[in-house]
Design a protein around this motif. Structure first.
Motif, PDB file in Angstrom:
ATOM      1  N   SER A  97       0.857  -1.084  -0.016  1.00 48.66           N
ATOM      2  CA  SER A  97       0.103   0.010   0.010  1.00 48.66           C
ATOM      3  C   SER A  97       0.868   1.288   0.229  1.00 48.66           C
ATOM      4  CB  SER A  97      -0.864   0.015   1.138  1.00 48.66           C
ATOM      5  OG  SER A  97      -1.744  -1.148   1.334  1.00 48.66           O
ATOM      6  N   LEU A  98       0.302   2.306  -0.720  1.00 45.82           N
ATOM      7  CA  LEU A  98       1.218   3.585  -0.771  1.00 45.82           C
ATOM      8  C   LEU A  98       1.498   4.131   0.697  1.00 45.82           C
ATOM      9  CD1 LEU A  98      -0.705   5.096  -3.805  1.00 45.82           C
ATOM     10  CD2 LEU A  98       1.657   3.922  -3.844  1.00 45.82           C
ATOM     11  N   GLY A  99       2.502   4.535   0.776  1.00 47.02           N
ATOM     12  CA  GLY A  99       3.151   5.187   1.933  1.00 47.02           C
ATOM     13  C   GLY A  99       3.888   4.268   2.980  1.00 47.02           C
ATOM     14  N   GLU A 100       3.696   2.852   2.607  1.00 47.51           N
ATOM     15  CA  GLU A 100       4.367   1.849   3.653  1.00 47.51           C
ATOM     16  C   GLU A 100       6.053   2.125   3.319  1.00 47.51           C
ATOM     17  OE1 GLU A 100       0.922  -1.333   3.958  1.00 47.51           O
ATOM     18  OE2 GLU A 100       2.670  -1.717   2.707  1.00 47.51           O
ATOM     19  N   ASN A 101       6.602   1.749   4.116  1.00 45.01           N
ATOM     20  CA  ASN A 101       8.149   1.820   4.051  1.00 45.01           C
ATOM     21  C   ASN A 101       8.994   0.707   4.050  1.00 45.01           C
ATOM     22  OD1 ASN A 101       7.760   4.666   4.548  1.00 45.01           O
ATOM     23  ND2 ASN A 101       8.028   4.482   6.768  1.00 45.01           N
ATOM     24  N   VAL A 102       8.299  -0.580   3.967  1.00 43.63           N
ATOM     25  CA  VAL A 102       9.018  -1.705   4.100  1.00 43.63           C
ATOM     26  C   VAL A 102       7.866  -2.856   3.753  1.00 43.63           C
ATOM     27  CG1 VAL A 102       8.569  -2.385   6.692  1.00 43.63           C
ATOM     28  CG2 VAL A 102      10.523  -3.363   5.409  1.00 43.63           C
ATOM     29  N   ILE A 103       8.406  -3.979   2.990  1.00 43.09           N
ATOM     30  CA  ILE A 103       7.657  -5.204   2.705  1.00 43.09           C
ATOM     31  C   ILE A 103       8.138  -6.204   3.166  1.00 43.09           C
ATOM     32  CG2 ILE A 103       6.793  -6.684   0.796  1.00 43.09           C
ATOM     33  CD1 ILE A 103       6.978  -3.941  -1.149  1.00 43.09           C
ATOM     34  N   THR A 104       7.284  -6.687   4.164  1.00 42.34           N
ATOM     35  CA  THR A 104       7.757  -8.119   4.796  1.00 42.34           C
ATOM     36  C   THR A 104       7.100  -9.510   4.321  1.00 42.34           C
ATOM     37  OG1 THR A 104       6.146  -7.585   6.471  1.00 42.34           O
ATOM     38  CG2 THR A 104       8.233  -6.852   6.829  1.00 42.34           C
ATOM     39  N   ALA A 105       5.954  -9.190   3.669  1.00 44.89           N
ATOM     40  CA  ALA A 105       5.288 -10.409   3.039  1.00 44.89           C
ATOM     41  C   ALA A 105       6.149 -11.318   2.002  1.00 44.89           C
ATOM     42  CB  ALA A 105       3.800  -9.994   2.500  1.00 44.89           C
ATOM     43  N   GLU A 106       5.843 -12.326   1.993  1.00 39.77           N
ATOM     44  CA  GLU A 106       6.533 -13.085   0.901  1.00 39.77           C
ATOM     45  C   GLU A 106       5.879 -12.842  -0.559  1.00 39.77           C
ATOM     46  OE1 GLU A 106       9.308 -15.322   0.714  1.00 39.77           O
ATOM     47  OE2 GLU A 106       9.377 -14.158   2.926  1.00 39.77           O
ATOM     48  N   PRO A 107       6.218 -12.830  -1.732  1.00 34.03           N
ATOM     49  CA  PRO A 107       5.677 -12.341  -2.875  1.00 34.03           C
ATOM     50  C   PRO A 107       5.104 -13.792  -3.582  1.00 34.03           C
ATOM     51  CG  PRO A 107       8.071 -12.926  -3.349  1.00 34.03           C
ATOM     52  CD  PRO A 107       7.721 -13.015  -2.022  1.00 34.03           C
ATOM     53  N   GLU A 108       4.018 -13.632  -4.404  1.00 34.11           N
ATOM     54  CA  GLU A 108       3.581 -14.629  -5.216  1.00 34.11           C
ATOM     55  C   GLU A 108       4.208 -14.440  -6.536  1.00 34.11           C
ATOM     56  OE1 GLU A 108      -0.527 -14.520  -5.731  1.00 34.11           O
ATOM     57  OE2 GLU A 108      -0.947 -14.974  -3.507  1.00 34.11           O
ATOM     58  N   THR A 109       4.609 -15.773  -7.197  1.00 35.00           N
ATOM     59  CA  THR A 109       5.143 -15.564  -8.589  1.00 35.00           C
ATOM     60  C   THR A 109       3.956 -15.412  -9.775  1.00 35.00           C
ATOM     61  OG1 THR A 109       7.183 -17.079  -7.866  1.00 35.00           O
ATOM     62  CG2 THR A 109       6.518 -16.905 -10.319  1.00 35.00           C
ATOM     63  N   LEU A 110       3.992 -14.550 -10.439  1.00 35.55           N
ATOM     64  CA  LEU A 110       2.979 -14.049 -11.113  1.00 35.55           C
ATOM     65  C   LEU A 110       3.177 -15.094 -12.539  1.00 35.55           C
ATOM     66  CD1 LEU A 110       0.357 -12.689 -12.065  1.00 35.55           C
ATOM     67  CD2 LEU A 110       1.867 -10.996 -13.271  1.00 35.55           C
ATOM     68  N   THR A 111       4.556 -15.000 -12.929  1.00 34.41           N
ATOM     69  CA  THR A 111       4.698 -15.872 -14.127  1.00 34.41           C
ATOM     70  C   THR A 111       6.278 -15.946 -14.329  1.00 34.41           C
ATOM     71  OG1 THR A 111       4.386 -16.121 -16.501  1.00 34.41           O
ATOM     72  CG2 THR A 111       5.028 -13.945 -15.832  1.00 34.41           C
ATOM     73  N   PRO A 112       6.684 -17.090 -14.237  1.00 30.56           N
ATOM     74  CA  PRO A 112       8.309 -17.370 -14.549  1.00 30.56           C
ATOM     75  C   PRO A 112       8.609 -16.675 -15.919  1.00 30.56           C
ATOM     76  CG  PRO A 112       7.007 -19.404 -15.127  1.00 30.56           C
ATOM     77  CD  PRO A 112       6.056 -18.516 -14.471  1.00 30.56           C
ATOM     78  N   LEU A 113       9.967 -16.126 -15.942  1.00 30.74           N
ATOM     79  CA  LEU A 113      10.517 -15.872 -17.121  1.00 30.74           C
ATOM     80  C   LEU A 113      11.936 -16.431 -17.623  1.00 30.74           C
ATOM     81  CD1 LEU A 113      10.207 -11.986 -16.595  1.00 30.74           C
ATOM     82  CD2 LEU A 113       8.856 -13.156 -18.028  1.00 30.74           C
ATOM     83  N   PRO A 114      12.278 -16.518 -18.647  1.00 31.80           N
ATOM     84  CA  PRO A 114      13.614 -17.158 -18.990  1.00 31.80           C
ATOM     85  C   PRO A 114      14.567 -16.914 -18.104  1.00 31.80           C
ATOM     86  CG  PRO A 114      12.348 -16.544 -21.299  1.00 31.80           C
ATOM     87  CD  PRO A 114      11.615 -16.049 -19.855  1.00 31.80           C
ATOM     88  N   GLY A 115      15.532 -17.608 -17.500  1.00 31.23           N
ATOM     89  CA  GLY A 115      16.313 -17.397 -16.508  1.00 31.23           C
ATOM     90  C   GLY A 115      17.716 -18.002 -16.920  1.00 31.23           C
ATOM     91  N   GLY A 116      18.451 -18.365 -15.619  1.00 32.16           N
ATOM     92  CA  GLY A 116      19.610 -19.112 -15.886  1.00 32.16           C
ATOM     93  C   GLY A 116      19.576 -20.737 -15.938  1.00 32.16           C
ATOM     94  N   PRO A 117      20.638 -21.283 -15.900  1.00 29.33           N
ATOM     95  CA  PRO A 117      22.124 -20.871 -15.426  1.00 29.33           C
ATOM     96  C   PRO A 117      22.650 -19.842 -16.600  1.00 29.33           C
ATOM     97  CG  PRO A 117      22.366 -23.024 -16.259  1.00 29.33           C
ATOM     98  CD  PRO A 117      20.943 -22.829 -16.383  1.00 29.33           C
ATOM     99  N   LEU A 118      22.498 -19.990 -17.736  1.00 27.66           N
ATOM    100  CA  LEU A 118      23.107 -19.075 -18.905  1.00 27.66           C
ATOM    101  C   LEU A 118      21.951 -17.997 -18.786  1.00 27.66           C
ATOM    102  CD1 LEU A 118      25.180 -18.163 -20.622  1.00 27.66           C
ATOM    103  CD2 LEU A 118      24.045 -19.531 -22.634  1.00 27.66           C
ATOM    104  N   ASN A 119      22.160 -16.555 -18.758  1.00 25.57           N
ATOM    105  CA  ASN A 119      21.231 -15.609 -18.491  1.00 25.57           C
ATOM    106  C   ASN A 119      21.849 -14.241 -19.145  1.00 25.57           C
ATOM    107  OD1 ASN A 119      18.778 -14.244 -18.122  1.00 25.57           O
ATOM    108  ND2 ASN A 119      18.693 -14.454 -16.058  1.00 25.57           N
ATOM    109  N   HIS A 120      22.320 -14.357 -20.208  1.00 27.59           N
ATOM    110  CA  HIS A 120      23.320 -13.219 -20.906  1.00 27.59           C
ATOM    111  C   HIS A 120      22.743 -11.892 -20.567  1.00 27.59           C
ATOM    112  CE1 HIS A 120      26.190 -11.724 -23.358  1.00 27.59           C
ATOM    113  NE2 HIS A 120      25.554 -11.423 -24.272  1.00 27.59           N
TER     114      HIS A 120
END
Length: 589
Positions: free
Chosen positions: A198-221
């Motif tokens: 929420s706007l105005g908050e100074n820190v995020i402590t909650a764990e995120p949800e993965t909306l979608t994976p993206l191409p990553g490593g191990p090779l991630n030029h």
């Protein structure tokens, strides 16, 4: 703010650099551009119709000039025109890459380094890392923590930060951001994550949800993934750069890459929106036309004056050429087998920025407080070259627009990042702060700069990066095609949805991939063989009875991408050239 140049490996770096520079200087009559490099007019490559010299396809040792980062001394700043003023908005950052303004005026600064798990298969991989650390500064001793998002708050809108908070830490190489409906979306190196915020908050402590994976490593030029929120707030757009210079690592390394993805933020379903874009960044919608724009880093090793990086509108379903061609029908003859059918469909970008400037930041000035000469156009952050014999980039330029299109010559606005053969800083991401001033993330100088009107003008209220239309706002363009919802968390392959003609959700690592039968598409459309995230153009994917076959992804083996023979039904692009050092957009790694 000063970054000292000495560190333990400096002698090794200088020695390796000297060897490379000796190689660069070695006479070679085959290098077509070298004879007149000093006379080449860089400005001839800026605009809608750039001059493209003859390519040098046999370029075993590319041109190179790497500037050592020395940082900024106390009181030093970049240079701006007289009608503007520049100040340090935030200092003592660690590789600030992007800036993002929230609707309440708070500014989020993404600080990040490349993922540390990139495999090193060859000696040149280690040399590459040494050279790029030399180009990025950091000094000696332990590196400060990066991979975090810092909140900057200017409560009284006087252009000076009053509060500073680390909102998120220990992230996986973050880059792009978007915010809507009390949710902060973060594009990390391998996924788009959603955090409650929420706007105005100074820190995020909650764990995120993965909306979608993206191409990553191990090779991630090209690991930087940018984000943009659609004007109607329903879709996210994510940039995914290639895993190579010109597809020399083969098809398995390029799946879902060199593309911009469209992601339904409610379901996480995704598809390829546009492809053939080697390394897109700076995603942003034009505030008047609702058209998506981006800046793209083009390929290397064709000579010091090829290929120009560019800024372009991103057309849905369009193919922009990589790796088979550049600027429309200019064929890259290093890529084998050739695909003339795909080259015929490639469209040319809107506006060239000249070669190897490493453009990474883009922001439109409409609605900002910037004075009239800069009130209706685009600012472009150019991180700067390493692979030319003379520096190019290292500045923020401004391109005037008329009716939502580039209209005129680019102008230098923020300069002074170079000091002879040394570098004070390197501009990357751009934004507009809560007062309407331009923000510049300097990832080598570890500073965010604020560029404001010299007369102190400000906007009436904050202008957020995500300009979402409300229900009573301007009607948006034609709605985008609906992505296909796929459960990407399920382990059961039977849960997968069939692949539509326009694209599919990327498979989890190790899943079977359904190949499409290649065919020549219409002008400007994504070819059928590359329409899905699994079939981005890296090699010829036309195989007999492709619709009935599956291709099991295999990890990239050491040296195999350059030397090993490949199966006939999975042709890859052979490489006759060494991989270059990391692209200029990754020189902070």
């Amino acid at each position: 703010m000063m970054t000292h140049g000495f560190f333990p490996q400096r002698m090794l770096l200088l020695t390796g650099g000297a060897v490379l520079m000796l190689g660069v200087a070695w006479p070679d009559a085959a290098r077509a551009q070298d004879a007149d490099t000093g006379d080449f007019d860089i400005s001839s490559q800026i605009g809608p119709d750039p001059v493209l010299p003859e390519p040098d396809f046999v370029n075993l040792i590319p041109d190179m000039k790497v500037g050592e980062v020395i940082g900024w001394a106390e009181g030093q700043t970049p240079t701006v025109p007289d009608d503007l003023m520049i100040t340090a908005y935030a200092t003592d950052l660690v590789n600030p890459r992007t800036v993002h303004t929230l609707p309440n005026g708070d500014v989020l600064v993404v600080q990040s380094r490349a993922p540390g798990d990139k495999p090193k298969y060859r000696p040149k991989d280690y040399i590459r890392g040494w050279i790029m650390s030399f180009a990025s500064g950091g000094g000696g001793g332990p590196q400060k923590d990066s991979n975090l998002i810092t909140l900057l708050r200017d409560s009284d809108r006087d252009g000076v930060v009053d509060e500073r908070h680390d909102l998120l830490t220990d992230l996986h190489s973050p880059f792009g951001l978007a915010w809507i409906d009390d949710t902060l979306y973060v594009a990390a190196a391998d996924a788009v994550l959603a955090y409650p915020y929420s706007l105005g908050e100074n820190v995020i402590t909650a764990e995120p949800e993965t909306l979608t994976p993206l191409p990553g490593g191990p090779l991630n030029h090209h690991w930087t993934k940018d984000l943009a929120l659609s004007p109607d707030g329903t879709m996210l757009y994510a940039s995914v750069g290639s895993n190579s210079n010109a597809a020399e690592n083969g098809i398995e390394a390029e799946k879902g890459r060199a593309a911009i993805w469209q992601i339904d933020r409610e379901t996480g379903a995704s598809r390829i929106f546009a492809s053939g874009l080697r390394n897109p960044n700076g995603l942003i919608f034009h505030p008047q036309t609702d058209m998506l724009w981006a800046v793209i880093n083009e390929r290397d090793e064709l000579g010091p004056n090829l290929v120009p990086d560019y800024m372009t509108s991103v057309q849905e379903g369009a193919f922009y050429g990589w790796p088979y061609s550049y600027y429309g029908s200019h064929v890259d003859e290093r890529v084998r087998p050739a695909r003339p059918d795909l080259v015929e469909t490639a469209i040319a970008p809107d506006y060239a920025l000249s070669s190897h400037v490493a453009a990474l930041g883009l922001v439109f000035s409409e609605g900002s407080a910037m004075p009239e000469p800069y009130a209706n156009g685009a600012f472009v952050g150019q991180r700067g070259s390493w692979n030319r014999d003379k520096f190019n980039g290292y500045k923020v330029s401004y391109v005037p627009f008329t009716d939502g299109r580039p209209d005129g010559m680019a102008q230098d606005v923020v300069t002074g990042f170079l000091a002879g053969d040394q570098v004070h800083g390197r501009p990357v991401g751009l934004g507009i702060d809560g007062t309407g001033a331009l923000l510049v993330a300097d990832d080598a100088g570890n500073t965010v700069w604020r560029v404001a009107p010299a007369d102190g003008s400000t906007t009436d209220g904050p202008l957020g990066t995500d300009r979402v239309r409300d229900a009573a706002g301007q009607a948006s363009a034609e709605p985008a095609a609906e992505p296909v919802a796929v459960d990407v968390t399920a382990d059961d392959p039977s849960n997968e949805a069939p692949a539509p003609d326009t694209g599919i959700q990327p498979a989890e690592e190790g899943e079977a991939i359904q190949a499409d039968e290649a065919s020549a598409p219409a002008q400007g459309q994504i070819p059928a063989a590359i329409a899905s995230p699994e079939e981005v153009p890296a090699v010829d994917t036309s195989v007999p009875d492709a619709a009935a076959e599956t291709v099991e992804p295999q990890p990239v083996e050491p040296e195999a991408a350059e030397t090993d023979p490949q199966p006939a039904d999975e042709p890859v692009v052979p490489s006759t050239q060494p991989l270059p050092p990391e692209d200029a957009d990754e020189a902070a790694n």
